[in-house]
Design an enzyme around this catalytic site. Structure first.
Site, PDB file in Angstrom:
ATOM      1  N   GLU A 220       0.809  -1.230   0.000  1.00  0.00           N
ATOM      2  CA  GLU A 220       0.000   0.000   0.000  1.00  0.00           C
ATOM      3  C   GLU A 220       0.835   1.268   0.000  1.00  0.00           C
ATOM      4  O   GLU A 220       1.777   1.412   0.767  1.00  0.00           O
ATOM      5  CB  GLU A 220      -0.942   0.007   1.224  1.00  0.00           C
ATOM      6  CG  GLU A 220      -1.886   1.194   1.237  1.00  0.00           C
ATOM      7  CD  GLU A 220      -2.992   1.087   2.284  1.00  0.00           C
ATOM      8  OE1 GLU A 220      -3.806   2.027   2.376  1.00  0.00           O
ATOM      9  OE2 GLU A 220      -3.042   0.076   3.015  1.00  0.00           O
ATOM     10  N   LYS A 236      -8.677  -1.147   0.744  1.00  0.00           N
ATOM     11  CA  LYS A 236      -9.747  -1.690   1.595  1.00  0.00           C
ATOM     12  C   LYS A 236     -10.455  -2.747   0.763  1.00  0.00           C
ATOM     13  O   LYS A 236     -11.074  -2.438  -0.255  1.00  0.00           O
ATOM     14  CB  LYS A 236     -10.749  -0.607   2.019  1.00  0.00           C
ATOM     15  CG  LYS A 236     -10.355   0.093   3.295  1.00  0.00           C
ATOM     16  CD  LYS A 236     -10.540  -0.776   4.512  1.00  0.00           C
ATOM     17  CE  LYS A 236      -9.708  -0.322   5.692  1.00  0.00           C
ATOM     18  NZ  LYS A 236      -8.331  -0.793   5.693  1.00  0.00           N
TER      19      LYS A 236
END
Length: 416
Positions: A220, A236
């Site tokens: 990420e 997410k």
């Protein structure tokens, strides 16, 4: 040089770097990404150093950058939340990473495609590195890995957090649990190499701060700046891989259309948009990609991309502060979510769910999110990693626990 030769050089350079008191390697593992400038950056030795506790750490970083205007690599610990907002941390910290740590490297090597470039230092260091005999230590570790939560307590805690959601305190919270080992003795570089081989990711990294180590396989990006543009890419939504190609493709399609995962993702997208607005030219915040599905060795992930034009009256260090900590690791609303994180988690996060990365002399930067990462204090022989997930109204506590175990699987395999 071909790929195999570049990889051997990278291993040798990292081995040389790890012999210094401070070093940082940022490795994209050659994932294609429009915002990454180099496949790999290895910063070695510390000409100048800034270590600052939460309080006025961002202001000190601002001054440090303005004084040196050089390449700098560093850590932003999650605990800087206590500076950004009126928050505190009740848990003890057995890792003791600095809240903020940045250094100007003595040497800086960049790898791009089949090219090696010395950005800082004499070109002769390339020959020095070529001559190194590569050690191949086995990442063996006789560790007793423990967990702060047993399954029943984790599930009960998720239900308590869901009661806060039903009451309207929050919409979503990122709830994490720590795995740890006391009396841990590892070879950090060997463990990192094993982790990166098993789980190569686009924001991987090895960061040595004296006797503290971050061994990261994070997928990420927190925030990067290219010219006058800021880009954030929160993750997410997670689904496990299948060894069956047809089934794996079906899992991807199911993740893309999963209403619960979309709901988690869009809440954080809205939070990031709100955070970016504080630093943006009015009207310039936009969602470049919503619910993008990206594949990694262990998991498929749902990733969205949000960007804006940086307001010229706002310093880029303040733009980092305005978005920190990242929404994907906190929840919404952010401040209440962080208060509940401290109330219900059992460990101080410290460096975990913070960020490390680099700033260029022109003020461009790129920072990751410290997840899927092993944190190690060599002098205290304490090793830790944390995993978590987004808890929403629709969350199934048992399924959330299984997702945590999935996220922990690569690290547990490396340490077994």
């Amino acid at each position: 040089m071909n790929n195999a030769e570049i990889n051997v050089f990278k291993q040798k350079a990292l081995q040389w770097a790890a012999s210094f008191e401070v070093c940082c390697c940022l490795d994209s593992n050659q994932y294609s990404d429009p915002y990454t400038q180099y496949d790999c950056l290895i910063a070695i030795g510390n000409d100048q150093t800034l270590s600052a506790p939460a309080g006025n750490a961002f202001q000190q970083l601002h001054s440090f950058y303005e004084e040196h205007k050089d390449w700098m690599f560093g850590l932003l610990s999650y605990e800087l939340k206590n500076e950004v907002e009126d928050l505190s941390s009740q848990h003890t910290d057995q890792l003791n990473f600095p809240d903020l740590f940045f250094f100007v490297p003595t040497y800086l090597i960049a790898l791009q495609g089949d090219e090696i470039k010395v950005i800082k230092g004499a070109n002769s260091i390339i020959e020095t590195i070529h001559r190194i005999d590569l050690d191949r230590p086995i990442a063996k570790s006789n560790l007793k890995i423990e967990n702060r939560f047993d399954k029943e307590t984790y599930i009960a805690t998720v239900e308590k957090l869901k009661s806060h959601i039903k009451r309207g305190d929050i919409y979503e919270v990122n709830f994490c649990q720590e795995f740890f080992a006391n009396h841990a003795k590892i070879n950090p570089l060997a463990v990192y190499n094993k982790l990166n081989a098993l789980s190569p990711t686009p924001f991987a990294g090895f960061f040595k701060i004296y006797d503290h180590y971050i061994l990261s396989a994070t997928p990420e990006r927190f925030l990067c700046k290219r010219g006058n543009r800021l880009i954030s890419q929160p993750i997410k939504g997670t689904a496990k891989r299948s060894s069956n190609a047809v089934e794996d493709e079906q899992i991807k399609i199911a993740l893309k259309s999963n209403i619960k995962e979309q709901a988690e993702n869009v809440m954080i997208v809205d939070l990031v948009r709100n955070d970016l607005t504080k630093s943006a030219v009015q009207g310039s915040v936009k969602v470049d990609e919503l619910f993008g599905i990206y594949t990694f060795p262990q998991v498929h992930q749902m990733i969205s991309t949000i960007s804006c034009e940086l307001n010229p009256s706002i310093h880029f260090i303040d733009a980092i502060k305005n978005t920190f900590p990242m929404g994907s690791m906190t929840g919404a609303p952010k401040i209440k979510a962080m208060q509940l994180i401290d109330a219900y988690e059992k460990s101080k996060r410290g460096a975990f769910s913070g960020s490390f990365g680099c700033i260029s002399p022109t003020g461009d930067f790129d920072f990751n999110v410290i997840i899927r990462s092993i944190l190690y204090n060599a002098s205290e022989h304490y090793l830790s990693f944390q995993v978590g997930g987004a808890i929403t109204y629709a969350a199934n506590a048992e399924a959330e626990y299984e997702e945590c175990m999935l996220k922990a699987s690569a690290i547990l395999k490396v340490l077994s």
